[in-house]
Design a protein around this motif. Structure first.
Motif, PDB file in Angstrom:
ATOM      1  N   VAL A 167       0.818  -1.217   0.000  1.00 19.94           N
ATOM      2  CA  VAL A 167       0.000   0.000   0.000  1.00 19.94           C
ATOM      3  C   VAL A 167       0.854   1.270   0.000  1.00 19.94           C
ATOM      4  O   VAL A 167       1.757   1.429   0.829  1.00 19.94           O
ATOM      5  N   ARG A 168       0.567   2.157  -0.943  1.00 21.37           N
ATOM      6  CA  ARG A 168       1.219   3.471  -1.018  1.00 21.37           C
ATOM      7  C   ARG A 168       0.120   4.517  -1.227  1.00 21.37           C
ATOM      8  O   ARG A 168      -0.189   4.922  -2.348  1.00 21.37           O
ATOM      9  N   LEU A 169      -0.481   4.976  -0.127  1.00 19.69           N
ATOM     10  CA  LEU A 169      -1.651   5.855  -0.219  1.00 19.69           C
ATOM     11  C   LEU A 169      -1.398   7.184  -0.935  1.00 19.69           C
ATOM     12  O   LEU A 169      -2.324   7.717  -1.558  1.00 19.69           O
ATOM     13  N   PRO A 170      -0.186   7.769  -0.886  1.00 22.15           N
ATOM     14  CA  PRO A 170       0.012   9.038  -1.608  1.00 22.15           C
ATOM     15  C   PRO A 170      -0.235   8.947  -3.106  1.00 22.15           C
ATOM     16  O   PRO A 170      -0.383   9.976  -3.766  1.00 22.15           O
ATOM     17  N   LEU A 171      -0.277   7.728  -3.656  1.00 17.93           N
ATOM     18  CA  LEU A 171      -0.488   7.568  -5.093  1.00 17.93           C
ATOM     19  C   LEU A 171      -1.957   7.551  -5.485  1.00 17.93           C
ATOM     20  O   LEU A 171      -2.287   7.494  -6.667  1.00 17.93           O
ATOM     21  N   TRP A 172      -2.840   7.594  -4.499  1.00 14.58           N
ATOM     22  CA  TRP A 172      -4.272   7.467  -4.768  1.00 14.58           C
ATOM     23  C   TRP A 172      -5.003   8.763  -4.444  1.00 14.58           C
ATOM     24  O   TRP A 172      -4.591   9.516  -3.556  1.00 14.58           O
ATOM     25  N   ASP A 173      -6.102   9.004  -5.165  1.00 18.71           N
ATOM     26  CA  ASP A 173      -6.908  10.195  -4.891  1.00 18.71           C
ATOM     27  C   ASP A 173      -7.496  10.141  -3.491  1.00 18.71           C
ATOM     28  O   ASP A 173      -7.620  11.159  -2.813  1.00 18.71           O
ATOM     29  N   ASN A 174      -7.876   8.935  -3.034  1.00 20.20           N
ATOM     30  CA  ASN A 174      -8.347   8.769  -1.664  1.00 20.20           C
ATOM     31  C   ASN A 174      -8.118   7.321  -1.240  1.00 20.20           C
ATOM     32  O   ASN A 174      -8.001   6.425  -2.089  1.00 20.20           O
ATOM     33  N   PRO A 175      -8.019   7.059   0.065  1.00 17.20           N
ATOM     34  CA  PRO A 175      -7.723   5.712   0.549  1.00 17.20           C
ATOM     35  C   PRO A 175      -8.744   4.659   0.111  1.00 17.20           C
ATOM     36  O   PRO A 175      -8.380   3.500  -0.114  1.00 17.20           O
ATOM     37  N   SER A 176     -10.019   5.048  -0.019  1.00 19.28           N
ATOM     38  CA  SER A 176     -11.032   4.056  -0.374  1.00 19.28           C
ATOM     39  C   SER A 176     -10.812   3.495  -1.776  1.00 19.28           C
ATOM     40  O   SER A 176     -11.077   2.314  -2.030  1.00 19.28           O
ATOM     41  N   ASP A 177     -10.293   4.326  -2.702  1.00 15.43           N
ATOM     42  CA  ASP A 177      -9.995   3.830  -4.050  1.00 15.43           C
ATOM     43  C   ASP A 177      -8.900   2.766  -4.001  1.00 15.43           C
ATOM     44  O   ASP A 177      -8.966   1.748  -4.701  1.00 15.43           O
ATOM     45  N   CYS A 178      -7.892   3.003  -3.176  1.00 11.82           N
ATOM     46  CA  CYS A 178      -6.803   2.044  -3.010  1.00 11.82           C
ATOM     47  C   CYS A 178      -7.331   0.731  -2.444  1.00 11.82           C
ATOM     48  O   CYS A 178      -7.038  -0.356  -2.974  1.00 11.82           O
ATOM     49  N   ARG A 179      -8.105   0.832  -1.387  1.00  7.59           N
ATOM     50  CA  ARG A 179      -8.636  -0.373  -0.739  1.00  7.59           C
ATOM     51  C   ARG A 179      -9.534  -1.158  -1.698  1.00  7.59           C
ATOM     52  O   ARG A 179      -9.439  -2.395  -1.778  1.00  7.59           O
ATOM     53  N   GLU A 180     -10.380  -0.459  -2.449  1.00  3.83           N
ATOM     54  CA  GLU A 180     -11.284  -1.138  -3.375  1.00  3.83           C
ATOM     55  C   GLU A 180     -10.514  -1.868  -4.477  1.00  3.83           C
ATOM     56  O   GLU A 180     -10.872  -2.985  -4.872  1.00  3.83           O
ATOM     57  N   ALA A 181      -9.451  -1.251  -4.979  1.00  4.79           N
ATOM     58  CA  ALA A 181      -8.654  -1.899  -6.023  1.00  4.79           C
ATOM     59  C   ALA A 181      -7.977  -3.152  -5.487  1.00  4.79           C
ATOM     60  O   ALA A 181      -7.938  -4.196  -6.159  1.00  4.79           O
ATOM     61  N   ILE A 182      -7.444  -3.074  -4.270  1.00  7.49           N
ATOM     62  CA  ILE A 182      -6.789  -4.236  -3.666  1.00  7.49           C
ATOM     63  C   ILE A 182      -7.791  -5.368  -3.463  1.00  7.49           C
ATOM     64  O   ILE A 182      -7.519  -6.527  -3.802  1.00  7.49           O
ATOM     65  N   LEU A 183      -8.956  -5.038  -2.937  1.00  7.83           N
ATOM     66  CA  LEU A 183      -9.978  -6.062  -2.706  1.00  7.83           C
ATOM     67  C   LEU A 183     -10.493  -6.651  -4.020  1.00  7.83           C
ATOM     68  O   LEU A 183     -10.913  -7.816  -4.065  1.00  7.83           O
ATOM     69  N   GLU A 184     -10.463  -5.874  -5.084  1.00  5.92           N
ATOM     70  CA  GLU A 184     -10.874  -6.374  -6.402  1.00  5.92           C
ATOM     71  C   GLU A 184      -9.903  -7.436  -6.912  1.00  5.92           C
ATOM     72  O   GLU A 184     -10.316  -8.419  -7.546  1.00  5.92           O
ATOM     73  N   PHE A 185      -8.600  -7.256  -6.621  1.00  8.42           N
ATOM     74  CA  PHE A 185      -7.589  -8.138  -7.190  1.00  8.42           C
ATOM     75  C   PHE A 185      -7.215  -9.320  -6.293  1.00  8.42           C
ATOM     76  O   PHE A 185      -6.711 -10.324  -6.790  1.00  8.42           O
ATOM     77  N   ILE A 186      -7.443  -9.226  -4.983  1.00  5.09           N
ATOM     78  CA  ILE A 186      -7.064 -10.324  -4.088  1.00  5.09           C
ATOM     79  C   ILE A 186      -7.647 -11.668  -4.530  1.00  5.09           C
ATOM     80  O   ILE A 186      -6.921 -12.675  -4.565  1.00  5.09           O
ATOM     81  N   PRO A 187      -8.931 -11.751  -4.900  1.00 11.39           N
ATOM     82  CA  PRO A 187      -9.481 -13.062  -5.249  1.00 11.39           C
ATOM     83  C   PRO A 187      -8.843 -13.711  -6.473  1.00 11.39           C
ATOM     84  O   PRO A 187      -9.014 -14.907  -6.706  1.00 11.39           O
TER      85      PRO A 187
END
Length: 327
Positions: A167-187
């Motif tokens: 996780v590198r939050l400074p690269l995202w517009d907001n933390p929720s976008d980062c979390r959603e992308a990670i959860l999309e790819f984990i499965p």
């Protein structure tokens, strides 16, 4: 021979020559090659197995430098494309006295984000290969869609998928976008590596065991929970194996997690691991795999930078022997 394919960013880390000051107060930096996928590929190559990086670099001096570094360490670069549409990514880092980091990235966009899905070839991958990726290049971009296609192609070829959210939050517009992308790819991954600093953010759960077990979704067969100097725990469904870290003098933790997973994936590759035999291989070799990965990460933290700080395989085995009862 099978191969590790890492897809994503390759960049320049500018490491401060002063510790214990905020990024705005750093006076001078030292250039170091980096980017989590590149670090992992470099570790696998340095330890003696085939590794390739899939990315795009700018047609600039930083891109030239990164290609030289990757070639020197043994990473195959024939799948590195170049573009004049954007520059090679840069990251400026500040270090606290204990080696922890603060990042500032320059990539709006950077060349890696412009890699197109149609630039991937179906015949690159074969059974026994591993595709490794992280979350930095999962921002909405052509590269995100290239990740999806690469995962599909690797699975169709019988390969294994490894994901380190990193996780590198400074690269995202907001933390929720980062979390959603990670959860999309984990499965879509067979192996997920997650740190103690990331677990609650990604899962939304405060109980560690509950949070880790929530990651077993989709194709996930194994979760590696890293705890920095305290070692790492390996989970498969219904089983857990613990390991302790190694005592070293920490100078810079940049790339230590990448060296850990690089060491772990190296062991998977030399063991002939596939999605079909993954859990059996882990059950038989977990102690050796975790020792090697922990030592790889620990030794990388003893020097500045990431790729430039990677130890040799011989240094890893020596540390394991010296600290046969790590604590």
């Amino acid at each position: 021979m099978t191969k590790l394919y890492a897809i994503g960013e390759v960049l320049i880390d500018f490491i401060p020559q002063q510790k214990g000051v905020s990024l705005k107060d750093v006076v001078s930096f030292e250039r170091a090659p980096g980017g989590a996928p590149a670090n992992v590929a470099a570790a696998v190559a340095k330890y003696g197995h085939n590794a390739s990086i899939i990315t795009k670099l700018g047609q600039d001096s930083f891109g030239d430098f990164l290609l030289e570094v990757l070639n020197d360490v043994g990473v195959e670069t024939d799948k590195v494309l170049r573009t004049a549409e954007a520059n090679t990514a840069l990251a400026f880092v500040s270090l606290t006295e204990d080696g922890e980091r603060e990042f500032s990235f320059y990539r709006k966009p950077s060349a890696d984000l412009l890699f197109q899905e149609d630039e991937l070839e179906a015949d690159w991958f074969q059974k026994g290969d591993i595709l490794h990726f992280c979350s930095v290049d999962l921002v909405e971009s052509p590269m995100k869609h290239a990740h999806k296609k690469a995962i599909s192609l690797m699975k169709n070829s019988g390969g294994l998928i490894s994901f380190d959210p990193n996780v590198r939050l400074p690269l995202w517009d907001n933390p929720s976008d980062c979390r959603e992308a990670i959860l999309e790819f984990i499965p879509h991954a067979h192996v997920v590596k997650i740190s103690d600093e990331e677990l609650e953010f990604i899962t939304g759960l405060t109980d560690t065991e509950q949070a880790i077990h929530s990651l077993f979704t989709g194709d996930v067969q194994a979760v590696i929970f890293t705890k920095g100097a305290k070692g790492a725990d390996l989970y498969v469904k219904g089983q857990k194996w613990e390991s302790k870290g190694y005592k070293v003098g920490v100078q810079d933790t940049t790339g230590a997690g990448d060296a850990f997973i690089g060491g772990f994936l190296y062991q998977l590759l030399v063991s002939g691991t596939t999605s079909e035999n993954l859990t059996n291989v882990l059950a038989e070799n977990y102690e050796q795999f975790l020792q090697f990965a922990n030592a790889s990460g620990a030794l990388t933290a003893t020097a500045k930078g990431a790729i430039s700080a990677l130890p040799t395989k011989e240094q890893i085995l020596q540390l394991i022997e010296e600290q046969s009862d790590p604590s």
